[in-house]
Motif scaffolding. Structure first.
Motif, mmCIF file in Angstrom:
data_model
loop_
_atom_site.group_PDB
_atom_site.id
_atom_site.type_symbol
_atom_site.label_atom_id
_atom_site.label_comp_id
_atom_site.label_asym_id
_atom_site.label_seq_id
_atom_site.Cartn_x
_atom_site.Cartn_y
_atom_site.Cartn_z
ATOM 1 N N PRO A 87 73.376 -22.478 131.897
ATOM 2 C CA PRO A 87 72.486 -20.705 131.669
ATOM 3 C C PRO A 87 71.490 -20.642 133.109
ATOM 4 O O PRO A 87 71.034 -19.345 133.412
ATOM 5 N N VAL B 128 75.465 -19.108 128.793
ATOM 6 C CA VAL B 128 75.424 -18.364 130.490
ATOM 7 C C VAL B 128 75.590 -16.541 130.796
ATOM 8 O O VAL B 128 75.305 -15.844 130.391
ATOM 9 N N ALA C 89 72.646 -15.241 128.255
ATOM 10 C CA ALA C 89 71.218 -15.639 129.599
ATOM 11 C C ALA C 89 71.245 -14.508 130.600
ATOM 12 O O ALA C 89 70.906 -13.654 131.671
#
Lengths: 293, 408, 291
Positions: free
Chosen positions: B87, B114, B117
């Protein structure tokens, strides 16, 4: 471009806080802490959970520092009993246990699902894009404060003692000071800084999951410290900036050499970090800024 | 012993600072007439077995669209970054794509971490985000309807597993889950759906990645005498678990998600071990001409059939969707205007099309279209999630053979 | 938990422990003689395992040849990095070599992925069913792995105790200055040390690859358990490394019925902590290569 540089700057400054903390522990007292990421994680999750539970940011940050420092206490005690290499592995193992605990205790941390939606800093002020600039500014201030605290410590009689421990523990004992208490205090102080770094990280990335806290983070902090020069305040500053240039700069390197694929670039990036470590330790052991160790 | 910052130190520090800031100061050429797409595939890290294939598929899609003369009068331009399955690294990469390359869409985020984020950044910048992540939270956190998910949520996968197990008359299922959001999501989605049907899961275990052996975990599961084991797993751990199960000699059936039970797994274990294994995946149009074209191009680029990487066909579909939406929105449409057209070109109630050029032609005749993707039929619900049908594949003599299709 | 379950857990734990024992031995040898924790140990294993895969892919179906190829590759990479990096760092603080070894680990792994990519690989081996003794399952492959590990250890101990070069290694470990004064040429001894370390890593990597799968992160992920085994046994003690590895393996497997498979890794560390609190130098501590 500016917003990107600010983001890179924020991450670099977070690493700088971690590096200053480690520098305090290793560079001045010789404590080999390979569990930096544990205290980073504890700070991040503490602050994230508190703010998600409705706390304002400032007290959450303070509690994050305190919790990280308190958790460091038993490890600090342990460090008194163990010699360097043993301590290195114990702290490394400790950081993995912390990560596993975050992963498993789902009632608290949501485990592998992670914690999304952590509030950003300065969002409530309604200053839009300037919120990140403000975050950057606060981080600069925190780093300056950490450096100031460290310089103050180093110059105080207390600090001379700390360095004396590193150089000759027996002699310190001989003049009637208790080096053990000092060592534990330094360990807690450095870990508190890591906790603060973690809180900043949580509110910048806004999403936390256990796989962000692998031992690799610890290694990066060590790399920053070694490259910058151990036992030097300026070393921590230069080291973390150079680390970021390495990690982020390769993105731009690739924009210039388009024939290299992302897969290859990822390998090349890791190779360059590895090579830099090897060459630095061989040819410039004192680091960029010179070393006190 | 005391330390003082000398002037030289300050000079050295500021020199390295200057070096640090000087590096990224290039100007980037940005042609005005293109639609800029950033990719954030997991080239390294846990997603690395899929990441480079995903990026290749996006490149194939972009070449196809540009080869057909572009979409809505514009060509597509790609900027690739490595999401690293991390992330924090992905956040910086996304910042770079948004701020430096001025991309109008980000494609190919894979791990839920990911995506979660990166989403706040793309939403704030008002650009499109297309991902292959399974975590349910993504649906609810997308406030601006700019996030599109090409992978069925783990809940839906689990529910499909339950339908399959019920259809085949199995009574004593057990679950094994890789300890990440997707693995646990699958197992829990199954459990939820199965218990709703009045069934009971006889044993379940969550295991850690990167272990040399899963015998103890397997032993726990097998001790409950299940008739079928449902997993949320990946190729490496499935390889080890299935090998150890085969060696143990106990009779049980397996249901695996399609990203684990694929030709790579068959290659790693040999035909005998995987015989009869059930692989569940969203139905792709493997008979459509467009899928065959993708498969051929993908084989040429990577040396493997595209069926080894389910995420690659999803990524290819991302390009097709955006290109068709651009075509529908017309020349010089804003990102928001393009975004608003995505459901229109992908969801039912239009002529089914299987490729970009087909869709482009019909759109130019002012007809409504319904793009049927390479990864699934690609219909988006109000959250921007796909609701695919699931194909039930049984591995027979080393080949994945589709037996039936399950709709949930 | 029945007795049968207990036996199965014991078997699993022992095998997993023996897999860790080889890298732990490699670590403890370097620790004892060259005096730093070598974080590149895991990546030597990975490179060697890939070399084994390479030999098989090249047409030599025999697992034996693959093993030889892996050992050659392991010894080679170990010697290369000694000559290039660790020789230059002799006499410096251990932490310098430790950090350099992290660099070596990154460098070796990235060179590997640059050329072979990130896909998983497996060794071509016929699969055989386990022998079943009333519920206690024993895998023939596990027996081979265990036997191979034990043979390698026996050879290592023979080398350390029966050959001149082994005696010299132990002498340097005991007291480097005295060893030099006695005319032991440490350069040659260290060269053989690193060759042995590379071979041990290669064997460990091969066995791990046979049992599990070969991937670029194979060895890196084993590093922390191997460190733990070395510390538990006491730094520099080969016997300690083996005993430590097997103890940790068994302890973590036996804990699975109580704490589940995720916390078993934590249980291993708890055991490590307990032992260190009682014996700060590990089980066989201070016996640097002398027993």
């Amino acid at each position: 471009m500016i917003a990107y540089l600010i983001a890179v700057g924020i991450i670099a400054l977070i690493y700088m806080l971690l590096t200053i903390g480690l520098n305090l522990q290793y560079g001045y007292t010789g404590l080999i802490n390979f569990g930096v990421v544990a205290f980073f994680a504890i700070g991040a999750y503490t602050s994230a959970l508190l703010t998600l539970g409705g706390w304002p940011l400032v007290p959450a940050f303070v509690v994050a520092i305190i919790v990280a420092a308190i958790v460091a206490y038993p490890i600090g005690l342990l460090s008194l009993r163990l010699s360097d290499d043993y301590l290195a592995v114990v702290t490394l193992g400790f950081s993995e246990v912390v990560r596993l605990a975050i992963q498993q205790e789902r009632w608290l941390t949501h485990g592998v699902q992670g914690l999304p939606g952590i509030p950003r800093m300065f969002l409530s002020l309604g200053i839009g894009d300037y919120a990140e600039l403000a975050t950057l500014a606060v981080l600069v201030l925190c780093n300056l404060a950490a450096i100031g605290l460290m310089l103050h410590l180093v110059r105080s009689p207390y600090g001379r003692l700390i360095q004396a421990i590193r150089d000759d523990e027996v002699a310190v004992e001989a003049i009637g000071k208790d080096p053990r208490r000092l060592k534990v205090q330094v360990f807690m102080l450095g870990s508190g800084l890591a906790g603060l770094a973690g809180a900043f990280y949580a509110h910048f990335i806004t999403y936390l999951s256990p796989d962000q806290f692998l031992p690799l983070v610890t290694f990066y902090v060590w790399i920053a410290m070694i490259i910058g020069g151990t036992g030097r305040t300026t070393g921590a500053v230069a080291g973390s900036l150079i680390l970021m240039v390495f990690l982020e700069g390769s993105r731009f390197a690739r924009d210039w050499i388009p024939s290299v694929s992302e897969v290859q670039m990822a390998s090349v990036r890791l190779a360059l970090v590895g090579l830099a470590l090897i060459l630095f330790t061989i040819y410039r052991p004192q680091g960029m800024m010179g070393s006190r160790r | 012993m005391s330390q003082r910052i000398t002037r030289r130190d300050v000079l050295k520090a500021s020199a390295s600072l200057a070096a640090a800031s000087a590096l990224p100061r290039f100007a980037f050429a940005q042609s005005a007439g293109t639609f800029r797409i950033g990719t954030l595939c997991p080239i390294t890290g846990a997603g690395s077995p899929y990441g480079s294939g995903m990026q290749k598929a996006i490149e194939i899609g972009v070449a196809e669209v540009n080869g057909a003369g572009g979409a809505g009068g514009r060509k597509l331009e790609l900027f690739n970054e490595d999401g690293q399955t991390k992330p924090d690294a992905a956040v910086l990469a996304a910042k770079k794509l948004i701020e430096v390359n001025k991309v109008q869409a980000i494609f190919g985020t894979w791990s839920s971490g990911v995506t979660l984020a990166v989403m706040p950044l793309t939403d704030a910048a008002g650009i499109i985000e297309m991902n292959c992540s399974g975590a349910p939270a993504i649906s609810t956190l997308d406030t601006k309807d700019l996030v599109w998910r090409f992978q069925a949520t783990n809940d839906r996968f689990g529910a499909a597993f339950a339908v399959i197990a019920e259809k085949r008359g199995w009574k004593r299922p057990a679950t094994m889950a890789f300890n990440n959001a997707s693995g646990i999501g699958n197992a829990e989605g199954f459990k939820k759906a199965w218990e709703k049907k009045g069934g009971r899961v006889v044993a379940s275990v969550v295991y850690e990645p990167n272990r040399p052996s899963y015998r103890t975990e397997l032993q726990q599961i097998l001790a409950a005498k299940p008739d079928v084991i449902v997993t949320g797993s990946y190729v490496p751990d499935s390889t080890i678990i299935l090998r150890e199960w085969y060696q143990s000699g106990q009779d049980v059936k397996w249901i695996l998600p399609g990203w684990a039970a694929n030709p790579d797994l068959v290659k790693a274990l040999g035909n005998e071990v995987v015989e009869g294994l059930i692989s569940v995946d969203s139905v792709s149009n493997e008979n459509a001409a467009s899928y065959k074209a993708l498969d051929a191009a993908y084989q040429k680029a990577t040396g493997k059939p595209v069926s080894t990487n389910v995420y690659a066909s999803m990524c290819y579909d991302m390009v097709m969707c955006i290109a068709l939406a651009m075509e529908a929105a017309g020349p010089n449409a804003t990102v928001a205007q393009v975004n608003a057209k995505i459901r229109e070109v992908a969801n039912p109630d239009g002529t089914q099309v299987y490729s970009f050029s087909e869709g482009k032609k019909l759109l130019s005749e002012k007809k409504k279209i319904n793009y049927e993707g390479a990864s699934s039929k690609l219909d988006f619900d109000q959250y921007g999630d796909v609701t695919p049908d699931f194909g039930v594949f049984v591995i027979e003599k080393g080949q994945l053979v589709r037996h039936d299709v399950v709709a949930i | 938990m029945t007795l049968v379950d207990l036996c199965n857990l014991l078997i699993n734990g022992t095998i997993e422990g023996l897999l860790i024992a080889l890298p732990a031995l490699a670590l403890t040898l370097v620790m004892g003689v060259a005096r730093f924790p070598n974080a590149a140990t895991g990546d030597y294993m990975t490179v060697a395992a890939y070399a084994g895969i390479g030999v098989q892919a090249w047409g030599a179906a025999s697992i034996f040849l693959a093993g030889l190829g892996a050992i050659a590759a392991g010894a080679a990479i170990s010697i290369i990095f000694y000559l290039w990096v660790f020789r230059a760092l002799r006499g410096r603080a251990p932490v310098a070599s430790l950090v350099a070894s992290i660099g070596v680990a990154f460098f070796a792994r990235s060179m590997l992925t640059l050329f072979v990519g990130h896909d998983q690989q497996t060794f071509n081996l016929p699969l055989v069913r386990a022998w079943n003794f009333g519920g206690v399952r024993l895998l023939p492959t596990d027996l081979y792995v265990a036997a191979l590990a034990l043979i390698a250890m026996a050879l290592l101990f023979a080398l350390l105790h029966l050959t001149p070069i082994g005696r010299q290694m132990r002498a340097i470990a005991d007291n480097p200055d005295l060893a030099r004064a006695c005319g032991i040429r440490s350069g040659r001894v260290l060269l053989s040390l690193w060759a042995v370390v590379g071979a041990l890593c290669a064997l460990g990597g091969m066995m791990f690859g046979v049992k599990a799968v070969v991937s670029p992160e194979l060895g890196w992920e084993l590093l922390i358990p191997a460190f733990a085994a070395m510390i538990l046994g006491g730094i520099g003690s080969p016997i300690g490394a083996v005993v430590g590895a097997v103890l940790l393996g068994i302890a973590s497997e036996l804990s699975v019925p109580f704490v589940g498979p995720s916390y078993k890794i934590a249980v291993a560390f708890l055991l490590l902590l307990l032992v260190l609190l009682l014996r700060p130098r590990g089980l066989f501590g201070k016996a640097i290569l002398s027993r």
